[in-house]
Design a protein around this motif. Structure first.
Motif, mmCIF file in Angstrom:
data_model
loop_
_atom_site.group_PDB
_atom_site.id
_atom_site.type_symbol
_atom_site.label_atom_id
_atom_site.label_comp_id
_atom_site.label_asym_id
_atom_site.label_seq_id
_atom_site.Cartn_x
_atom_site.Cartn_y
_atom_site.Cartn_z
ATOM 1 N N GLY A 95 0.835 -1.196 0.000
ATOM 2 C CA GLY A 95 0.000 0.000 0.000
ATOM 3 C C GLY A 95 0.868 1.243 0.000
ATOM 4 N N GLY A 96 0.231 2.393 0.057
ATOM 5 C CA GLY A 96 0.932 3.667 0.099
ATOM 6 C C GLY A 96 1.276 4.200 -1.278
ATOM 7 N N THR A 97 1.688 5.466 -1.283
ATOM 8 C CA THR A 97 2.048 6.134 -2.533
ATOM 9 C C THR A 97 3.516 6.533 -2.574
ATOM 10 O OG1 THR A 97 1.454 8.302 -1.628
ATOM 11 C CG2 THR A 97 -0.277 7.085 -2.838
ATOM 12 N N GLY A 98 4.255 6.303 -1.487
ATOM 13 C CA GLY A 98 5.670 6.640 -1.446
ATOM 14 C C GLY A 98 5.953 8.049 -0.970
ATOM 15 N N LEU A 99 4.906 8.796 -0.638
ATOM 16 C CA LEU A 99 5.080 10.156 -0.125
ATOM 17 C C LEU A 99 5.343 10.102 1.379
ATOM 18 C CD1 LEU A 99 2.181 11.904 -2.071
ATOM 19 C CD2 LEU A 99 4.624 11.847 -2.644
ATOM 20 N N ILE A 100 5.937 11.132 1.929
ATOM 21 C CA ILE A 100 6.291 11.160 3.347
ATOM 22 C C ILE A 100 5.084 10.938 4.254
ATOM 23 C CG2 ILE A 100 6.145 13.667 3.679
ATOM 24 C CD1 ILE A 100 8.987 11.558 5.073
ATOM 25 N N ASP A 101 3.903 11.462 3.874
ATOM 26 C CA ASP A 101 2.704 11.282 4.696
ATOM 27 C C ASP A 101 1.865 10.070 4.283
ATOM 28 O OD1 ASP A 101 1.967 12.457 2.314
ATOM 29 O OD2 ASP A 101 0.476 13.786 3.197
ATOM 30 N N ASP A 102 2.317 9.331 3.279
ATOM 31 C CA ASP A 102 1.654 8.102 2.824
ATOM 32 C C ASP A 102 2.719 7.156 2.255
ATOM 33 O OD1 ASP A 102 -0.395 6.290 2.183
ATOM 34 O OD2 ASP A 102 -0.675 7.179 0.192
ATOM 35 N N PRO A 103 3.631 6.675 3.138
ATOM 36 C CA PRO A 103 4.756 5.872 2.648
ATOM 37 C C PRO A 103 4.315 4.531 2.050
ATOM 38 C CG PRO A 103 4.639 5.795 5.033
ATOM 39 C CD PRO A 103 3.606 6.783 4.589
ATOM 40 N N LEU A 156 14.354 4.834 -4.907
ATOM 41 C CA LEU A 156 15.378 5.291 -3.977
ATOM 42 C C LEU A 156 15.080 6.615 -3.275
ATOM 43 C CD1 LEU A 156 18.550 4.239 -5.997
ATOM 44 C CD2 LEU A 156 17.602 3.129 -3.952
ATOM 45 N N ASP A 157 14.180 7.416 -3.822
ATOM 46 C CA ASP A 157 13.887 8.708 -3.197
ATOM 47 C C ASP A 157 12.513 8.742 -2.525
ATOM 48 O OD1 ASP A 157 12.392 8.630 -5.509
ATOM 49 O OD2 ASP A 157 12.898 10.664 -6.144
ATOM 50 N N ALA A 158 11.905 7.594 -2.343
ATOM 51 C CA ALA A 158 10.558 7.520 -1.770
ATOM 52 C C ALA A 158 10.608 7.274 -0.256
ATOM 53 C CB ALA A 158 9.761 6.404 -2.450
ATOM 54 N N SER A 159 9.438 7.290 0.367
ATOM 55 C CA SER A 159 9.293 7.006 1.793
ATOM 56 C C SER A 159 8.659 5.633 1.976
ATOM 57 C CB SER A 159 8.421 8.069 2.459
ATOM 58 O OG SER A 159 9.076 9.315 2.435
ATOM 59 N N PHE A 160 9.124 4.919 3.017
ATOM 60 C CA PHE A 160 8.677 3.551 3.280
ATOM 61 C C PHE A 160 8.419 3.365 4.764
ATOM 62 C CE2 PHE A 160 11.569 3.679 -0.267
ATOM 63 C CZ PHE A 160 10.927 2.951 -1.241
ATOM 64 N N ARG A 161 7.473 2.462 5.080
ATOM 65 C CA ARG A 161 7.226 2.060 6.458
ATOM 66 C C ARG A 161 7.045 0.552 6.480
ATOM 67 N NH1 ARG A 161 2.346 1.818 9.406
ATOM 68 N NH2 ARG A 161 1.394 3.081 7.784
ATOM 69 N N GLN A 162 7.827 -0.109 7.293
ATOM 70 C CA GLN A 162 7.729 -1.554 7.449
ATOM 71 C C GLN A 162 6.523 -1.867 8.319
ATOM 72 O OE1 GLN A 162 11.499 -3.292 8.388
ATOM 73 N NE2 GLN A 162 10.596 -5.210 9.132
ATOM 74 N N THR A 197 17.998 7.951 -0.969
ATOM 75 C CA THR A 197 17.817 9.306 -0.442
ATOM 76 C C THR A 197 16.456 9.486 0.228
ATOM 77 O OG1 THR A 197 17.005 10.078 -2.589
ATOM 78 C CG2 THR A 197 19.373 10.328 -2.153
ATOM 79 N N GLY A 198 15.697 8.411 0.338
ATOM 80 C CA GLY A 198 14.361 8.489 0.912
ATOM 81 C C GLY A 198 14.358 8.265 2.408
ATOM 82 N N THR A 199 13.228 7.790 2.923
ATOM 83 C CA THR A 199 13.098 7.469 4.340
ATOM 84 C C THR A 199 12.596 6.035 4.477
ATOM 85 O OG1 THR A 199 10.806 8.261 4.509
ATOM 86 C CG2 THR A 199 12.566 9.864 4.940
ATOM 87 N N PHE A 200 13.081 5.352 5.513
ATOM 88 C CA PHE A 200 12.623 3.990 5.803
ATOM 89 C C PHE A 200 12.371 3.909 7.298
ATOM 90 C CE2 PHE A 200 12.598 -0.441 6.732
ATOM 91 C CZ PHE A 200 12.110 -1.050 5.594
ATOM 92 N N ASP A 201 11.110 3.731 7.677
ATOM 93 C CA ASP A 201 10.701 3.624 9.074
ATOM 94 C C ASP A 201 10.430 2.158 9.371
ATOM 95 O OD1 ASP A 201 9.511 3.660 11.561
ATOM 96 O OD2 ASP A 201 7.915 5.059 11.005
ATOM 97 N N GLY A 202 11.298 1.537 10.171
ATOM 98 C CA GLY A 202 11.112 0.139 10.539
ATOM 99 C C GLY A 202 9.950 -0.075 11.486
#
Length: 127
Positions: A22-30, A46-52, A91-96
């Motif tokens: 799910g998500g769109t890869g944006l900081i508020d919708d990883p 590589l420049d998207a946002s992710f949440r495990q 260069t993105g974000t990854f929240d475990g």
């Protein structure tokens, strides 16, 4: 009926084609990372946002029969660096989000262009 079928197809196609849970890869919708395949797909964004969203066990994925075995080299680190001109950093974000990634296996002693970890090269304030 034809219109209903069209609506169902238009609604389901993005879900079926997504590389993530799910998500769109944006900081508020990883992008949501739930499986080894989702984790591997991070390298394509590589420049998207992710949440495990689940614990991820790479044992089967990196086994000799698994997709990530790579002729015994194991996990291919996300992002790489050859020199300051030739590189592809994460260069993105990854929240475990408190979840773990276990059985990460890397056997790439001959490769000097990247660090040997889940992420091989991060830059630009990646978190």
């Amino acid at each position: 009926m034809k219109r209903l079928l069209s609506c169902i197809i238009v609604t389901l196609v993005p879900v079926l084609l997504s590389a993530f849970a799910g998500g769109t890869g944006l900081i508020d919708d990883p992008y949501l990372v739930e499986t080894p395949e989702h984790l591997n797909a991070v390298r394509d964004y590589l420049d998207a946002s992710f949440r495990q969203i689940a614990h991820i066990d790479l044992a089967d994925y990196l086994s000799p029969e698994g997709t990530g075995y790579n002729d015994g080299a194991g996990w291919d680190p996300i992002g790489w660096y050859q020199n300051w001109q030739i590189n592809e950093p994460f260069t993105g974000t990854f929240d475990g989000d408190g979840f773990s990634i276990i059985n990460l296996y890397i056997n790439r002693a001959e490769e000097t262009y990247t660090h040997h970890s889940l992420f091989g090269f991060v830059s630009g304030g990646a978190t």
